[in-house]
Design an enzyme around this catalytic site. Structure first.
Site, short mmCIF file in Angstrom:
data_model
loop_
_atom_site.label_atom_id
_atom_site.label_comp_id
_atom_site.label_asym_id
_atom_site.label_seq_id
_atom_site.Cartn_x
_atom_site.Cartn_y
_atom_site.Cartn_z
N LYS A 346 0.76 -1.12 -0.21
CA LYS A 346 -0.23 -0.32 -0.26
C LYS A 346 0.87 1.61 0.29
CE LYS A 346 -4.49 -2.09 1.47
NZ LYS A 346 -5.14 -1.69 3.08
N ARG A 381 -2.76 -9.72 6.23
CA ARG A 381 -3.54 -9.65 4.62
C ARG A 381 -1.88 -9.46 3.45
NH1 ARG A 381 -6.81 -6.15 0.91
NH2 ARG A 381 -7.90 -7.69 0.20
#
Length: 405
Positions: A346, A381
């Site tokens: 991210k 995740r």
């Protein structure tokens, strides 16, 4: 009162916190000496209650930071930071339970809940498998069924065979859970038509369940119709990034199928969430949101042991706020639910490492995985299962080593 557990990582962070509540800064050295104790942050405590809490905790060998004018009732309310061992805080809670004034009984219940010991527990899934939380950090592999997710390498463009191949590869590499998403949730993304999301999701779940009958399958969706269709095909977990804000019937679906439900903190929508990053107290507000979302899920019949929480890295947070969340897993772990962290490739990783492209953020992601594993996050995740799996194995080998052997 609102409360959350916190572990101040260094002297500077502690100094910012006690200055922020209006404490006399000359007392900082005394609190720094107690930084290795447990810390609980209480918000908006009436001044008389804050004085009682401080004196009771001092009498037990702990301490509390309050606004400098609490002692004279020069302020109506003050945030309070408690410093103490689990035993000292337990004694404090027992005393406060006997004081029916200024919300002290409720404060006692908060302290007890936040300091309760957490033991490993198993959750049974519809597929017949079970997930054990608290023994080791589990790995969730990301399979995007979209053509516009932020990481190009994870896109399957709705191709069921590509999704199945990714699932088989991730299972072989050590994934404990597979998370399927048929709608991009990157910042600025627009909604995928429901019919397209549903078709891609059900086809992928059906294909993967046929080849991997006992692999835990998580469905990343905010639509109850998609959730129900995926559950019909054999899904086990609904991963709702809206925290039940978009479609509360997702909770009813999870309860009906006895599936697990992951609840994420988020504000606004994916289109405007990055305009909603202002918080008075980031950790406290996210903890309150997650507690309320979990209570809402339970009101629909979702079992307490079936709820997972996620602070929502990248969802209505700027990069400095994302780092604060990654630094304080303990605040969310103390809520009593398994903690899911999703920061793989991210923007925060690129911001910290200077890597603009998601394709260049693997090494930074591995550092996040190690840091969260060390803080006992329950699920990480990720896009890259094999690399992250080895990071988890090595991190846990270090911190769980039996030197007697």
């Amino acid at each position: 009162m609102k409360a959350h557990l916190i572990k101040f990582a260094d002297e500077a962070e502690l100094a910012r916190a006690i200055e922020g509540i209006g404490c006399n800064m000359e007392s900082q050295p005394f609190f720094e000496a107690k930084r290795e104790m447990l810390q609980i942050y209480l918000r908006e405590v009436p001044s008389p209650a804050a004085s009682i809490i401080k004196q009771e905790l001092l009498a037990r060998g702990g301490d509390a930071a309050t606004h400098a004018r609490v002692i004279t009732c020069g302020v109506d309310k003050s945030d309070v930071i408690l410093f103490g061992t689990a035993k000292q805080l337990g004694y404090l809670a027992e005393k406060l339970k006997k004081m029916p004034w200024w919300g002290l009984e409720g404060c006692a219940e908060e302290i007890i809940a936040l300091t309760a010991p957490r033991r490993p527990r198993a959750a049974a899934l519809p597929c017949g498998a079970e997930l054990v939380f608290g023994e080791r950090t589990l790995l969730m592999g990301i399979i995007n069924l979209t053509d516009d997710s932020f990481f190009v390498g994870s896109r399957s463009f709705g191709d069921g065979e590509k999704a199945l191949a990714a699932a088989l590869r991730m299972a072989d590499e050590g994934a404990d859970i597979l998370d399927l998403g048929a709608e991009s949730t990157r910042p600025g993304s627009e909604r995928t038509p429901e019919k397209q999301e549903l078709e891609r999701m059900t086809a992928a779940v059906k294909a993967i369940r046929r080849e991997l009958p006992r692999m835990p399958l998580s469905i990343d969706t905010t639509r109850s119709a998609v959730a129900r269709a995926a559950l019909d095909e054999g899904a086990d977990i609904i991963n709702d990034i809206s925290g039940l804000r978009f479609d509360e019937d997702i909770a009813a679906a999870a309860a009906e199928y006895r599936a697990m439900l992951a609840l994420t903190h988020m504000r606004g929508t994916t289109a405007d969430m990055m305009e909603r990053c202002k918080y008075d107290n980031l950790l406290s507000e996210i903890c309150e949101f997650l507690k309320e979302a979990a209570e809402k899920a339970r009101s629909y019949g979702v079992a307490e042991e079936s709820i997972i929480i996620d602070p929502g890295i990248g969802f209505a947070k700027n990069q400095a706020q994302n780092l604060e969340l990654l630094r304080h897993c303990e605040s969310f772990k103390s809520l009593g639910y398994p903690l899911l962290v999703g920061a793989s490739r991210k923007g925060v990783v690129g911001w910290a490492t200077g890597r603009e492209r998601a394709e260049e953020r693997l090494y930074g992601t591995l550092a996040v995985t190690a840091a969260c594993c060390r803080q006992r996050a329950d699920i990480i995740r990720v896009h890259d299962v094999r690399a992250n799996k080895e990071v988890l194995m090595m991190t846990e080998a270090i911190w769980r080593a039996d030197y007697a052997g």
